[in-house]
Design an enzyme around this catalytic site. Structure first.
Site, short mmCIF file in Angstrom:
data_model
loop_
_atom_site.label_atom_id
_atom_site.label_comp_id
_atom_site.label_asym_id
_atom_site.label_seq_id
_atom_site.Cartn_x
_atom_site.Cartn_y
_atom_site.Cartn_z
N THR A 86 -2.39 51.10 100.65
CA THR A 86 -2.31 50.24 101.84
C THR A 86 -0.86 50.24 102.30
O THR A 86 0.02 49.72 101.60
CB THR A 86 -2.77 48.81 101.52
OG1 THR A 86 -4.16 48.85 101.23
CG2 THR A 86 -2.54 47.89 102.72
N LYS B 214 -7.79 47.81 107.84
CA LYS B 214 -7.52 46.98 106.67
C LYS B 214 -6.60 45.81 107.03
O LYS B 214 -6.86 44.67 106.64
CB LYS B 214 -6.90 47.80 105.54
CG LYS B 214 -6.45 46.90 104.40
CD LYS B 214 -6.55 47.44 103.03
CE LYS B 214 -6.26 46.32 102.03
NZ LYS B 214 -5.95 46.80 100.70
N LYS C 111 1.76 40.97 101.22
CA LYS C 111 2.06 42.36 101.60
C LYS C 111 1.26 42.75 102.86
O LYS C 111 1.82 43.30 103.81
CB LYS C 111 1.70 43.31 100.45
CG LYS C 111 1.92 44.78 100.78
CD LYS C 111 1.33 45.73 99.73
CE LYS C 111 1.32 47.16 100.26
NZ LYS C 111 0.74 48.13 99.35
#
EC number: 1.1.1.31
Lengths: 296, 296
Positions: free
Chosen positions: B96, B171, B246
């Site tokens: 990611t 995402k 994050k």
């Protein structure tokens, strides 16, 4: 069937009264608006001259009013409901108001030998017309049970939330979460658009993933994915932005009163203020996506 | 079965590699950590000396790395994947990372005659172990189709999001919405508590109403209503607050790069920064309810 006074014959109260009449209740009606009162009379209710006049000689009183100050005036004012209702009368306030006012009125009613519940609704004008409203009810269990058959004529889901005021608490907590998740959904769609991710793709992915929420799945703010959503009819409400702002302000007021931290709730209230002040008070609350996008 | 290089053998990559081996793929592995590499060898992979060494003579390369700068170094650096992989090799980055880095690496790979997709996952360590991950895949349709059977050994749901970078976009948009709705859910429960509304009552009402969201229904941040939620095991992750932070930072970075307004996304990032900085980086992200409540 019961003899019921209905006070507050607006967009919600009007159709709610008609459903009570349809169910066979004998109704007395009051509103400051003469046309609203005339419409109620035409539907079969007997018009009253004041809240106190309406509340005399009935089994129950239902109110559907726009603000806490008005609710307090109608119940506690001179010539009001509490001074004129016979002991034992069941009082049901369906307005969405601040928790403190709801508790104050319930206390005054109880002190006067009356029973009272706060029973705000969700489901909007369409739910009022179709008798499919959800009632969130705060008050003693026995008063809830007494109110239930009357509410059943106007709604499909009737939930006992707890003691006096918790009906209002349930409504504003739910709607604060709704306001936050709607803005979050709008932000996600607009970020996706600028990153080149198709709206339908984000819908397909997030509706089955951890971003799933009612604002996305049942009320999608971009046109296309959810056929029944106001986004597919030019953001006609539905649930007007002004009503969402009202609920978010009630949540902020309640939060301040109990020292609760609601940082996203506060930001949501600020964003809906911006949106309403820009001339969109009557637009569906999902229309805020245009402000998030900068396209409106 | 294919010959696959796997680079990045951490909490996610380790179990993902084991599922590839289980499915019968022949695997080469690389990680800077000697113990991680030794574990991979014990599981049946051949250890490589560098990313470039791993990438030579394989059909596909999979990476699972912690940051965009590391992904770029592994692919584009001297002795990296792109310089050493044979033309036609399939590259799959499951990390990611930021959308811009994902697009830059895909472009460099394509220029070198390689095929690449970004394929970040959701489902966490448990999903990696059980081969039930969801892959959100960005890249050309034919590369997606080539990657699909390999990803199928590691996950249950494999979605084509669109062109290069849209896997990352999907995402971060989903997880931004998740972060916002989790905080909104926490605020609603803590406001309800202070207003005297029972948590189970709010759950019962909102899980069937317009406040419904995954954070409430499937991952409830108060103990009780959802047995499987981390709130019932002292907020052990699950999905650590540091990982949510994050993703929220990646969303903010992406939003800044395309001038997207994400006011609640920004507030959610700030709140998770506060929570992580207060010593809770390793706590489940639903544990932020204690900070919202002021009880922690």
């Amino acid at each position: 069937m019961a003899k019921i006074a209905f006070i507050g014959l607006g967009n919600m109260g009007g159709p709610m009264l008609r459903n009570l009449l349809k169910a066979g209740h004998e109704c007395v009606a009051f509103d400051l608006s003469a046309p609203a009162l005339a419409a109620a009379e035409q539907a079969g209710a007997r018009p009253a001259a004041s809240p106190g006049d309406a509340a005399r000689g009935v089994d129950g009183v239902i109110t559907m009013l726009p603000a806490g100050t008005i609710v307090r005036a109608v119940y506690e004012g001179p010539g009001g409901v509490i001074a004129n209702a016979a002991p034992g009368t069941l009082l049901i306030d369906c307005s969405t108001i601040d928790v403190a006012s709801a508790r104050a009125v319930a206390e005054a009613a109880t002190a006067a030998g009356l029973s009272m519940v706060d029973a705000p609704v969700s489901g909007g004008v369409a739910g009022a017309a179709a008798a499919t409203l959800t009632f969130m009810v705060g008050g003693p269990p026995e008063t809830f049970e007494a109110a239930r058959p009357i509410l059943a004529a106007m709604g499909g889901t009737i939930v006992h939330a707890g003691a006096a005021g918790t009906g209002q608490a349930a409504k504003i907590c739910n709607n604060m979460l709704l306001g936050i998740s709607m803005i979050g959904t709008c932000e996600a769609f607009m970020l996706a658009k600028r990153l080149g991710l198709d709206a339908q793709k984000l819908f397909d992915i997030s509706s089955k993933a951890s971003g799933q929420c009612w604002s996305l799945t049942s009320y999608c703010p971009v046109p296309g994915p959810v056929a029944s959503a106001p986004s597919n009819r030019d953001y006609q409400p539905g649930f007007a932005a002004a009503m969402m702002l009202k609920d978010l302000k009630l949540a902020q007021e309640a939060a301040a009163g109990v020292d609760a931290a609601t940082p996203l709730g506060a930001a949501a209230a600020a964003l809906y203020s911006l949106y309403c002040n820009a001339g969109h008070a009557g637009t569906d609350f999902s229309g805020i996506i245009a402000m998030i996008d900068g396209s409106d």
